[in-house]
Scaffold this active site. Structure first.
Site, PDB file in Angstrom:
ATOM      1  N   GLY A  82      -4.533  16.371 -62.732  1.00 56.02           N
ATOM      2  CA  GLY A  82      -4.947  17.650 -63.325  1.00 56.02           C
ATOM      3  C   GLY A  82      -3.910  18.080 -64.336  1.00 56.02           C
ATOM      4  O   GLY A  82      -2.711  17.997 -64.088  1.00 56.02           O
ATOM      5  N   ASP A 137       0.229  15.421 -71.029  1.00 56.04           N
ATOM      6  CA  ASP A 137       0.697  16.549 -70.200  1.00 56.04           C
ATOM      7  C   ASP A 137       2.222  16.531 -70.097  1.00 56.04           C
ATOM      8  O   ASP A 137       2.872  17.583 -70.140  1.00 56.04           O
ATOM      9  CB  ASP A 137       0.081  16.471 -68.803  1.00 56.04           C
ATOM     10  CG  ASP A 137      -1.431  16.365 -68.854  1.00 56.04           C
ATOM     11  OD1 ASP A 137      -2.043  16.940 -69.790  1.00 56.04           O
ATOM     12  OD2 ASP A 137      -2.004  15.706 -67.973  1.00 56.04           O
TER      13      ASP A 137
HETATM   14  O1  RIB Z   1      -4.388  14.634 -68.653  1.00 51.29           O
HETATM   15  C1  RIB Z   1      -4.599  13.791 -67.561  1.00 51.29           C
HETATM   16  C2  RIB Z   1      -5.368  14.480 -66.497  1.00 51.29           C
HETATM   17  O2  RIB Z   1      -6.646  14.771 -66.988  1.00 51.29           O
HETATM   18  C3  RIB Z   1      -5.600  13.677 -65.247  1.00 51.29           C
HETATM   19  O3  RIB Z   1      -4.565  13.814 -64.303  1.00 51.29           O
HETATM   20  C4  RIB Z   1      -6.949  14.187 -64.758  1.00 51.29           C
HETATM   21  O4  RIB Z   1      -6.863  14.959 -63.604  1.00 51.29           O
HETATM   22  C5  RIB Z   1      -7.500  15.004 -65.914  1.00 51.29           C
HETATM   23  O5  RIB Z   1      -7.404  16.338 -65.663  1.00 51.29           O
END
Ligand code: RIB
Ligand code: NA
Length: 304
Positions: free
Chosen positions: A40, A255
């Site tokens: 996430g 992320d």
């Molecule tokens: O950006 C990667 C994430 O996108 C993954 O961990 C998955 O959960 C989606 O949300």
């Protein structure tokens, strides 16, 4: 401040299968054994920041289920303060992920509890915002929740947004971003939707950066994969080089980039310095499998 970074966003259980190639409509392919990872975009950012040594909190919602416990355990193990992780209301979000031999991924997300993170939850967490130097967000939670978040920023704090998955954004949210961090796809969706015309926005990344700045953010970072990144302010645009590595799994690398950039900004670095550092963090992340498990410590980044 009590926290260097407050992340507002999603937490998903990532169900990952390696494939030789993705199936076409109506087709079945066989893949690898299933791997279940904490993921996430919000939870990933929080873990990435904490692994780099930042005092980090996460405002998110998970279900009262095994996936939710997996996510909470991963936050605690990384050193994230889980005080803002709310439990219940719907099943924990799930991401169905296929990874191909080049390390590229395709993802379908079922938001589940992420979709129940409400503006009211943000208001109830106002104290977390007042205690945080930098706040970051993504778009796997309702847009009105992210808009509410920027209304609670502490004086002198900074807001960083990675609008993923992308959609047209209201001016109030865009004006709070310093920076807005986008890849090519996100830049195009936001620009095409800005005037409702869906007009072609061209293929020039510098042009995207300038057009995005015209929508209100104080700064913009456009990530360009092997081409590095552009860092743009109203007065100038600079290029930050990429770091060349052998990718095995790019899941969650964006992320890690956003979190690392937010942490460096919170530590007083310039945006350009922060983007350079973030590129190195993202580079380490793609050389390892999974999202959160692939994030480096500050010492590992320095060793690169
Ligand atoms: O950006 C990667 C994430 O996108 C993954 O961990 C998955 O959960 C989606 O949300
Ligand atoms: Na990875």
């Amino acid at each position: 401040d009590e926290y260097d970074l407050l992340v507002v966003g999603s937490a998903n259980a990532d169900l990952v299968i390696g494939v030789e190639r993705r199936p076409a409509a109506g087709e079945t392919v066989l893949g690898s054994d299933l791997a279940v990872h904490p993921g996430g975009k919000g939870a990933n950012q929080a873990v990435a920041a904490a692994r780099l040594g930042a005092r980090t909190a996460l405002l998110a919602r998970v279900g009262d289920d095994a996936h939710g416990r997996l996510l909470l355990d991963a936050q605690r193990a990384a050193g994230v303060d889980p005080v803002g992780v709310l439990v219940g209301g719907a099943p924990t979000g799930v991401a169905l992920i296929t990874v191909d031999p080049s390390g590229d991924n395709s993802i379908v997300v079922s938001p589940g509890a992420n979709g129940r993170l409400t503006p009211e939850d943000v208001r109830a967490a106002a104290g977390l915002f007042q205690a945080s130097r930098v706040v970051s967000a993504q778009l796997e939670v309702p847009l009105e929740t992210v808009v509410e978040a920027v209304r609670h920023l502490a004086p002198g704090s900074r807001f960083v947004l990675n609008p993923s998955p992308p959609r047209p954004l209201p001016r109030e949210l865009l004006e709070a971003c310093d920076p807005l961090i986008v890849n090519e796809h996100e830049a195009k969706v936001i620009l095409a939707g800005a005037d409702g015309s869906g007009a072609d926005v061209g293929e020039d990344p510098q042009g995207w950066a300038r057009a995005l700045l015209a929508l209100g953010p104080r700064s913009v970072v456009v990530t360009l994969g092997a081409e590095g990144a552009l860092v743009a302010w109203p007065e100038r645009v600079v290029r930050v080089p990429s770091v060349t590595v052998d990718a095995v799994d790019t899941t969650g690398a964006g992320d890690a980039f956003t979190a690392a950039l937010a942490c460096r900004l919170g530590a007083g670095a310039s945006l350009q310095e922060a983007a350079r550092y973030a590129a190195r963090v993202g580079a380490v992340a793609v050389t390892r499998h999974g999202a959160q498990e692939s994030y480096p410590t500050a010492a590992e980044v320095d060793a690169l």
